[in-house]
Design an enzyme around this catalytic site. Sequence first.
Site, PDB file in Angstrom:
ATOM      1  NE  ARG A 145      -3.538  -2.350   2.552  1.00 18.81           N
ATOM      2  CZ  ARG A 145      -3.839  -3.037   3.649  1.00 18.81           C
ATOM      3  NH1 ARG A 145      -3.344  -2.668   4.816  1.00 18.81           N
ATOM      4  NH2 ARG A 145      -4.628  -4.077   3.591  1.00 18.81           N
ATOM      5  NE  ARG A 167      -7.221  -0.942   6.163  1.00 17.41           N
ATOM      6  CZ  ARG A 167      -6.961  -2.208   6.469  1.00 17.41           C
ATOM      7  NH1 ARG A 167      -6.481  -2.506   7.671  1.00 17.41           N
ATOM      8  NH2 ARG A 167      -7.196  -3.173   5.622  1.00 17.41           N
ATOM      9  NE  ARG A 193      -8.288  -7.169   2.364  1.00 15.11           N
ATOM     10  CZ  ARG A 193      -7.102  -7.049   2.926  1.00 15.11           C
ATOM     11  NH1 ARG A 193      -7.007  -6.708   4.170  1.00 15.11           N
ATOM     12  NH2 ARG A 193      -6.015  -7.278   2.233  1.00 15.11           N
TER      13      ARG A 193
END
Length: 548
Positions: A323, A416, A427
């Site tokens: 990321r 997030r 997820r």
Amino acid sequence: MFVCILMFFALSLIGFCFVFVYGVKEILTKKPTIVFLWHRFPRFLFFSVCIFLSRIRNINGHLCFDFELHYRIYLVQAQNLLVFVFSAFCCQFSKCNRETFSCNLCLLCLVWLELFIYFLDPENIELLSSLSISSDQGESRFAGTDFSMGEAPAFFVDVLQKGYGNGFDIKSKGGETAILMGNRTYVIGGACEESPLSIGVQIFDQSTGEWIYPTVLGTKPKTCKGLSAVLLSEDRILITKNGSTPDDFAWFLEVDTQYVRQQKKILGTDVVAWSKGLRGYAEKPIVISGPSGVGKGTLISMLMKEYPSMFGFSVSHTTRAPRAMEKDGVHYHFIERSSMEKEIEDGKFLEFASVHGNLYGTSVEAVEVVADDGKRCILDIDVQGARSVRASSLEAIFIFVCPPSMEELEKRLRARGTETEEQVLKRLKNAKAEIEQGQSSGIFDHMLYNDNLEECYKSLKKLLGLDGTVTAPPKSSPKVVDLPMDHSVAKIDHRIIINSKTPELGKASTNMIVLDVSSLKGGAPGRTRGLDIYTMDSFLDGLAGINH
Ligand SMILES: Nc1ncnc2c1ncn2[C@@H]1O[C@H](COP(=O)(O)OP(=O)(O)OP(=O)(O)O)[C@@H](O)[C@H]1O
Ligand SMILES: Nc1nc2c(ncn2[C@@H]2O[C@H](COP(=O)(O)O)[C@@H](O)[C@H]2O)c(=O)[nH]1
């Protein structure tokens, strides 16, 4: 050994030449006698019967004669056959005393023939190479063996005494030491083939007479001035490194622990595993699991910020892309799938799992690095990974973090902003199954509900016992452990006493080091914790408190 064989050949050759010249002279000058044939024939018959008997097998299918006798009989029979044929030849074609001549000549021929036949069989070459290794009721002596077959390096060990569990055990002459366990002798020391700066391990299997080169797991200790080995229990050997700091002095070579047995099954090879001995009271690693977005990372960061010298993060490997803010080697070791699969195959991972479509795994090294830093290791892994660690021999505390609700979890994940919409959905779908498993699998010792972050953090600290308990200061310990070559190592109960002089009761001795192994915890993969190393002034001091 080979110099001896060469000398033997040379002497035989000289003898053969001498007897040959002498025999030819005899043939030309002396008279023949037929008596010789009758004298030799019964012996020939007798050995033929022996050969016949040696072919008969007992109920278990073994030859009635043991291997050595069996061979010998063949050879003696061959000798007699030669004597017989040669004598007959002499009787027919010459006029001399053939007995003296033919006997001598054939005997020498036989010696040559014997060696020739013997070395035709490669097993005998191996057998010969290990002639100086003998085993007698658990006692083994290795004496300057020259492994000229290119199979193994020379090594020296003075005494490998019976019942390694007690008494003054092992002396190591320099770089290598060995220890006998059942049929196997573990030869520890010298340079490791693939990493020459590390200590190597080889196994000599006495039942097959073969050298085994096991897969060696864990961080290997660096080579040192000299080392000693003490059999601690059925499953591990304590190795002490001379000329090293106390922090690098004691290592454990695990040969039959649960972890080693597991890895043997997985890798399908012989396996041994190194685990460094850590001094003092070291806490168990902490495994934190929970669905993606529940706040594991946030809680871990808070803990590490408040207690930077107490906790260390186990940096996992992953095949997912980094990321924006993530750094290689800090947040993860980012790795190609093929490389990671290869490393998994090589047994470098404590656990691994396919999570949300990517591979994630904790390397053994990641855990060891933290322990080496003297810190308590924290693992942030999914439920599958936690299950694997639970099944391994790594003793840890298992904590599962639950979200207050699925809605709140989704909110946090989206807030997030690190995942694509597709990833978020994946997820969330996986989160349901993870929460179910986390609550019902019995893997986890503690459950935390991360509703209010501060409250949850408080609960985490409480269950980790972060209430200001101070550990006892260590006893006086040597700065560097430097022992002479002929130091002795004794195991008395749970203490290993290393003495630089022959211990005599009543006499003071210097440089005595005690390793207290009574409260060992953990082991490979990872470190062996709870070791105590301290110095003592005399042997009597060493015995004080040991008598139970
Ligand atoms: N108690 C809480 N209340 C509100 N927001 C929280 C709380 N705990 C964590 N968060 C936030 O939720 C988001 C996800 O947290 P975090 O990244 O720590 O989750 P994670 O469990 O480590 O996820 P992953 O498994 O994907 O790494 C972060 O933006 C964090 O700031
Ligand atoms: N079994 C393992 N799971 C791991 C490891 N490192 C992280 N994780 C888990 O993966 C998910 C996703 O993490 P992310 O960083 O991509 O958001 C998360 O649940 C982690 O706990 C590991 O080494 N082994």
